[in-house]
Every structure is written in C-alpha cells, then in structure tokens.
Design a protein around this motif. Structure first.
Motif, PDB file in Angstrom:
ATOM      1  N   CYS A 185       0.844  -1.185   0.000  1.00  0.00           N
ATOM      2  CA  CYS A 185       0.000   0.000   0.000  1.00  0.00           C
ATOM      3  C   CYS A 185       0.886   1.244   0.000  1.00  0.00           C
ATOM      4  O   CYS A 185       1.959   1.233   0.599  1.00  0.00           O
ATOM      5  CB  CYS A 185      -0.931   0.026   1.208  1.00  0.00           C
ATOM      6  N   GLN A 186       0.396   2.291  -0.667  1.00  0.00           N
ATOM      7  CA  GLN A 186       1.191   3.534  -0.699  1.00  0.00           C
ATOM      8  C   GLN A 186       1.221   4.207   0.665  1.00  0.00           C
ATOM      9  O   GLN A 186       2.130   4.958   0.966  1.00  0.00           O
ATOM     10  CB  GLN A 186       0.670   4.497  -1.769  1.00  0.00           C
ATOM     11  N   ASP A 187       0.203   3.934   1.502  1.00  0.00           N
ATOM     12  CA  ASP A 187       0.278   4.436   2.876  1.00  0.00           C
ATOM     13  C   ASP A 187       1.092   3.439   3.677  1.00  0.00           C
ATOM     14  O   ASP A 187       0.576   2.411   4.118  1.00  0.00           O
ATOM     15  CB  ASP A 187      -1.103   4.635   3.503  1.00  0.00           C
TER      16      ASP A 187
ATOM     17  N   GLY B 237      -1.780   1.929   8.780  1.00  0.00           N
ATOM     18  CA  GLY B 237      -2.421   2.833   7.822  1.00  0.00           C
ATOM     19  C   GLY B 237      -3.380   3.786   8.518  1.00  0.00           C
ATOM     20  O   GLY B 237      -3.987   3.457   9.541  1.00  0.00           O
ATOM     21  N   SER B 238      -3.528   4.980   7.944  1.00  0.00           N
ATOM     22  CA  SER B 238      -4.361   5.975   8.617  1.00  0.00           C
ATOM     23  C   SER B 238      -5.793   6.007   8.084  1.00  0.00           C
ATOM     24  O   SER B 238      -6.682   6.492   8.787  1.00  0.00           O
ATOM     25  CB  SER B 238      -3.736   7.364   8.511  1.00  0.00           C
ATOM     26  N   GLY B 239      -6.001   5.532   6.864  1.00  0.00           N
ATOM     27  CA  GLY B 239      -7.379   5.475   6.358  1.00  0.00           C
ATOM     28  C   GLY B 239      -8.240   4.662   7.311  1.00  0.00           C
ATOM     29  O   GLY B 239      -9.388   5.007   7.604  1.00  0.00           O
TER      30      GLY B 239
ATOM     31  N   ARG C 239     -14.282   3.575   3.574  1.00  0.00           N
ATOM     32  CA  ARG C 239     -13.107   4.417   3.827  1.00  0.00           C
ATOM     33  C   ARG C 239     -11.911   3.682   4.421  1.00  0.00           C
ATOM     34  O   ARG C 239     -10.772   3.993   4.085  1.00  0.00           O
ATOM     35  CB  ARG C 239     -13.511   5.620   4.692  1.00  0.00           C
ATOM     36  N   PRO C 240     -12.105   2.706   5.343  1.00  0.00           N
ATOM     37  CA  PRO C 240     -10.936   2.009   5.883  1.00  0.00           C
ATOM     38  C   PRO C 240     -10.476   0.809   5.035  1.00  0.00           C
ATOM     39  O   PRO C 240      -9.688  -0.008   5.509  1.00  0.00           O
ATOM     40  CB  PRO C 240     -11.425   1.552   7.255  1.00  0.00           C
ATOM     41  N   CYS C 241     -10.949   0.717   3.787  1.00  0.00           N
ATOM     42  CA  CYS C 241     -10.521  -0.361   2.884  1.00  0.00           C
ATOM     43  C   CYS C 241     -10.878  -1.762   3.370  1.00  0.00           C
ATOM     44  O   CYS C 241      -9.986  -2.606   3.541  1.00  0.00           O
ATOM     45  CB  CYS C 241      -9.024  -0.321   2.613  1.00  0.00           C
TER      46      CYS C 241
ATOM     47  N   HIS D 284      -6.849  -4.529   5.384  1.00  0.00           N
ATOM     48  CA  HIS D 284      -6.227  -5.764   4.895  1.00  0.00           C
ATOM     49  C   HIS D 284      -4.729  -5.598   4.646  1.00  0.00           C
ATOM     50  O   HIS D 284      -4.015  -6.574   4.529  1.00  0.00           O
ATOM     51  CB  HIS D 284      -6.931  -6.244   3.625  1.00  0.00           C
ATOM     52  N   SER D 285      -4.239  -4.339   4.515  1.00  0.00           N
ATOM     53  CA  SER D 285      -2.783  -4.118   4.412  1.00  0.00           C
ATOM     54  C   SER D 285      -2.235  -4.167   5.835  1.00  0.00           C
ATOM     55  O   SER D 285      -1.829  -3.158   6.402  1.00  0.00           O
ATOM     56  CB  SER D 285      -2.469  -2.759   3.782  1.00  0.00           C
ATOM     57  N   HIS D 286      -2.261  -5.361   6.389  1.00  0.00           N
ATOM     58  CA  HIS D 286      -2.001  -5.562   7.809  1.00  0.00           C
ATOM     59  C   HIS D 286      -0.525  -5.931   7.966  1.00  0.00           C
ATOM     60  O   HIS D 286      -0.143  -7.063   7.726  1.00  0.00           O
ATOM     61  CB  HIS D 286      -2.920  -6.687   8.292  1.00  0.00           C
TER      62      HIS D 286
ATOM     63  N   GLY E 192      -8.807   0.297  -2.650  1.00  0.00           N
ATOM     64  CA  GLY E 192      -7.905   0.770  -1.606  1.00  0.00           C
ATOM     65  C   GLY E 192      -7.002  -0.351  -1.146  1.00  0.00           C
ATOM     66  O   GLY E 192      -7.467  -1.437  -0.806  1.00  0.00           O
ATOM     67  N   GLY E 193      -5.710  -0.096  -1.165  1.00  0.00           N
ATOM     68  CA  GLY E 193      -4.750  -1.101  -0.713  1.00  0.00           C
ATOM     69  C   GLY E 193      -4.235  -2.011  -1.810  1.00  0.00           C
ATOM     70  O   GLY E 193      -3.426  -2.887  -1.540  1.00  0.00           O
ATOM     71  N   ALA E 194      -4.666  -1.782  -3.068  1.00  0.00           N
ATOM     72  CA  ALA E 194      -4.125  -2.591  -4.176  1.00  0.00           C
ATOM     73  C   ALA E 194      -3.028  -1.802  -4.885  1.00  0.00           C
ATOM     74  O   ALA E 194      -2.893  -1.811  -6.105  1.00  0.00           O
ATOM     75  CB  ALA E 194      -5.238  -2.998  -5.138  1.00  0.00           C
TER      76      ALA E 194
HETATM   77  S1  SF4 Z   1      -6.618   1.894   4.953  1.00  0.00           S
HETATM   78 FE1  SF4 Z   1      -4.999   0.387   4.694  1.00  0.00          FE
HETATM   79  S2  SF4 Z   1      -5.223  -0.453   2.636  1.00  0.00           S
HETATM   80 FE2  SF4 Z   1      -6.395   1.436   2.782  1.00  0.00          FE
HETATM   81  S3  SF4 Z   1      -5.012   3.001   1.992  1.00  0.00           S
HETATM   82 FE3  SF4 Z   1      -4.813   2.994   4.224  1.00  0.00          FE
HETATM   83  S4  SF4 Z   1      -3.129   1.555   4.651  1.00  0.00           S
HETATM   84 FE4  SF4 Z   1      -3.765   1.236   2.547  1.00  0.00          FE
END
Ligand code: SF4
Lengths: 280, 184
Positions: free
Chosen positions: A66-68, A146-148, A181-183, A271-273, B127-129
C-alpha cells in the motif's frame, strides 16, 4: 544483567519495516484466500483476487503493498534483567524507522505538528510503547499502521447497564460508519475495560494477534464470533462495494475496570495488515 | 452490457452523462494527483484569484499520495486515499469545470448533490491494491507544489486504469445499493 546494543535495535527496526511493508504475513494471506473462496458477491470476489495479486507483486517485486506505509507503531517488551547500552532505547528505534523509510523508498507520512503540519521527511517519530516483562527477554513488535483505517476508529464510555449488547451495537455501528473508507476487508480490534487510555491501547494490542486467532476465554471468544457475524451481515463486503466479507476477523482484549465504567475502544485495521514481532 | 466501459480522460460531457453507478470502468489518458494539502493549496489559489497549475476543465483528480519511485520505476505504489477528506474542498473545483474524482470510500450527501448539480462523476478504485494499480500508470511527472512531497501534483498517464462508478451524474450511489443488496 543482559546487555543489548542500541545499534542492534536500530538494525532490527530498519530491517523489519523495510520488509513488512511489502511482505505480508502468512496469516493475513491465508485469511484473504479464505475470503476469496467464501465471498458470494462476484464483484467482491474480483476485488479479493486483485488484493491477492497485489500481495504477490509486493512479495516478488518488493513493492509496498500500500502507498500508505503508515505510522510506525513499535511495542517493546523488555525483560527487567535487560539493559540497553551504547545509546537510548527511543533514539535507537527512531533511527531505525528513519533509515527504513529513507532506504526502503517508503512514504514519509508523518507531519511535525497536528495543527501546523509539515512533513518530518522520514516518517519519524514512531509511536512507542514499552512494557516491562520478567526475565531477560527483549521483544519488539512493529506495525506499519495505515491511517485510512486508523481514522475510522472510535471510543465510547458505555455504562455498565449497557453491557454486552451495548458493546456489540457500538462495534457494529463503528464499522458501518466507516463504510469503504478504511478499505475493507478489515481486522477489527476491540479493547474493553481499564481506563480511557488502557482501552485504546489494548484494542491496538489485539491487532498484534495472528489474524483469526481467538481470545483464550470462552465468553470473549463467543463475543468475537458474534461480532464477526454481525459485522459481515452489514453487507458492505470488500471495499464496501457489496458482499459478505466486510471483516476477516474480530479480536477482543479486555482489562479489569472501575465499578462505574465500561470503556470500549474500536481500532480499525485494513487488509494491508503489516505487523511482525522480532526477538533479540 | 459489456463488462467494462472504456473511457478517455479528460472526459467529454457525453461520456460523463453515460456513466452509471456500479459500472466497471477502464480509464486511459491523463489523471492529476491531489490529496489533503494539495486541495488546501488549490483552494487558496482560487480564493486569491490566481491560476491553478492545470486547467480543471473535464479533468479527473486521483486522490493519491504515492510512495517514492525507486530508480527505474515510473512511480512507487499508487493506491487511492479516502475521498471524503476532500469533501470540504469540492464546490470551487466543480465551478472551475472538474468532472471526475477517484478515491476510496463513500462521500457526504453534500458532495453527492454537487456531483449531480455539476454533472460530474466519482469513481472508486481498490484501496490497498497499490502495487497492482501502479502497473496501469505509464508516465508520471511532478507539475506543481514540489515542496509538498507525496502531496505534490503529479500528471499521470494511465492505461486501462481499473475503477467502478461510485456516484453518477443522476445521484445514484453504489455504496447504498450494494449494502441494501447484501445486508442481512
Ligand atoms: S486503509 Fe490500509 S489499505 Fe487502505 S489506503 Fe490505508 S493503509 Fe492502505
């Protein structure tokens, strides 16, 4: 007394953040694969297959999934017979984070001041928690948060009368409000009890558990299972584009609390855990 | 109905009006990146009556702050950030002709109404891909606000950039319809 060089801590922190940002844990990957098998919505299945491809590209090309690349959260469990030598503990961790984010081409997401803003340039400082443990162990858990998803976390001081039902309503409502918003798919961390600060901290700590692992006490395990079912019954699904798998798992941690209180903290994870524990 | 609708960016009016919430879209052409600090600064320029770094007419803004590119890479990881944080900035941008936005998650009713009023469209991507999404970005140039780092404006040339229509020019809402369909 066991001594640990500050430099060894810096190296471990640098190496771990550089790796976890592109290499996800096998527990998370297994949970995504299971979700992909079980998701009923064709679109939800398609999203999950994109996420699995993304995990593969991250692993094979060492590209951040993830970019974050997150706030760097570091939790140290330090045995009382351990002494850090050759530099300060916080400084050693801070330096490891700065080096990882610079050398690893990770995103510098931290601003110097919440009001004035302005990037610090290397993602420092991390958020650090230290707990004293028995013996001479030295364990560091590192998370790129991640902050989202962090932004969709919530806290409430429920009353004892609201009890278990109040907890369930609050957690489910938190996930519903977050929407896409939190993916999602998410990992939902819940902290019950203690004080304002303690509930939030144990909610974060619950996210360090392997994805899908349950609490050891039966009534908490049952709560985790019921919460997962209710959250998934919202029908949001992956990315909230519709489907059955809104969360991969719900983790609940608890602490004794005051006769007047029922603090509930919900820490939302995506999920970007990216989390790993290293022992020195 | 074909599985994907292919569109060019910047978009002409007919393309915008034809899109419906829930349609999967592949975008080719040019997108501009922008997120929180980028929007704040663009609005300040508009308020001072100064020109923006690019003409907004028909354009799509992608809510993105990428990771730094490694040597040899076009761009680093490049997934969407949360759309709703840009909600307070939208009106002046639509007034200047912005037609599309791409980000993750639901937006406020106020923005959904603006999308309808200004005949615009909002897309969501996954998001996240971010490592996968970067593959559909073929060129990336920083054109303004260099000091903002990841929040600078990047001009992105994309090919078959995967999205879904989240809110269309008639006010339809992917997120609401999706939950109604799969909720129990
Ligand atoms: S919430 Fe998680 S997957 Fe989504 S952009 Fe932020 S870090 Fe990435």
């Amino acid at each position: 007394m066991r001594t640990i060089e500050a430099g060894a801590i810096t190296d471990a922190v640098e190496k771990t953040f550089m790796e976890i940002t592109h290499l996800l844990g096998d527990d998370l990957v297994a949970a995504l694969e299971k979700a992909h098998r079980e998701e009923e919505s064709p679109l939800g299945k398609e999203i999950l297959s994109h996420l699995l491809q993304n995990v593969k590209i991250g692993r094979e090309e060492k590209m951040p999934v993830c970019q974050d690349t997150g706030t760097s959260v570091v939790f140290v469990e330090m045995g009382q017979e351990v002494q850090v030598v050759g530099g300060g503990l916080f400084e050693a961790i801070n330096q490891g984070v700065g080096q990882a984010y610079t050398k690893g081409y990770l995103r510098a997401s931290i601003v110097r001041d919440p009001i004035l803003r302005g990037s610090t340039g290397d993602n420092t400082p991390p958020v650090v928690h230290v707990e004293v443990a028995p013996g001479n162990q030295f364990k560091i858990t590192m998370m790129a948060k991640g902050s989202g998803c962090e932004n969709m976390s919530r806290f409430s001081m429920l009353t004892p009368a609201q009890g278990r039902k109040g907890i369930i309503d609050f957690v489910v409502d938190t996930v519903r409000r977050g929407g896409g918003r939190p993916c999602p798919p998410l990992i939902v961390g819940v902290g019950l009890g203690g004080t304002f600060d303690q509930a939030a901290w144990i909610a974060k700590k619950s996210l360090f558990r392997r994805v899908g692992a349950h609490h050891s006490e039966p009534h908490i395990r049952e709560l985790e299972e019921e919460l997962l079912e209710k959250v998934n019954n919202l029908g949001m699904g992956p990315q909230a584009w519709g489907g059955r798998i809104t969360a991969l798992s719900v983790h609940v941690e608890k602490y004794p609390t005051h006769i007047a209180s029922l603090p509930v903290a919900v820490n939302i994870e995506c999920h970007s855990h990216r989390v790993r524990t290293v022992a020195l | 109905m074909p599985e994907f609708v292919r569109i060019r960016a910047p978009m002409d009016e007919a393309a915008v009006l034809s899109l419906r919430a829930g349609q999967k879209v592949l975008i080719s052409g040019v997108l501009y990146s922008g997120r929180d600090a980028t929007h704040k600064r663009m609005i300040e320029l508009i308020q001072k009556g100064e020109p923006l770094p690019f003409d907004l007419k028909g354009q799509i803004i992608y809510y993105l702050g990428p990771t730094p590119a490694r040597p040899g890479q076009v761009i680093g990881s490049a997934g969407p950030t949360t759309s709703s944080r840009m909600d307070p900035y939208m009106l002046p941008l639509y007034e200047k002709g912005l037609k599309g936005t791409i980000g993750k998650g639901n937006r406020s009713q106020e923005v959904i109404d603006l999308i309808k009023k200004y005949k615009a469209v909002h897309f969501s991507n996954i998001g996240g891909a971010a490592a996968l999404i970067a593959k559909s970005i073929k060129k990336c140039d920083m054109i303004a606000f260099k000091d903002l780092g990841t929040e600078a404006i990047y001009r992105l040339e994309v090919e078959d950039f995967y999205c879904i229509v989240a809110y269309d020019s008639e006010g339809n809402d992917l997120y609401k319809e999706a939950m109604a369909r799969y909720g129990r």
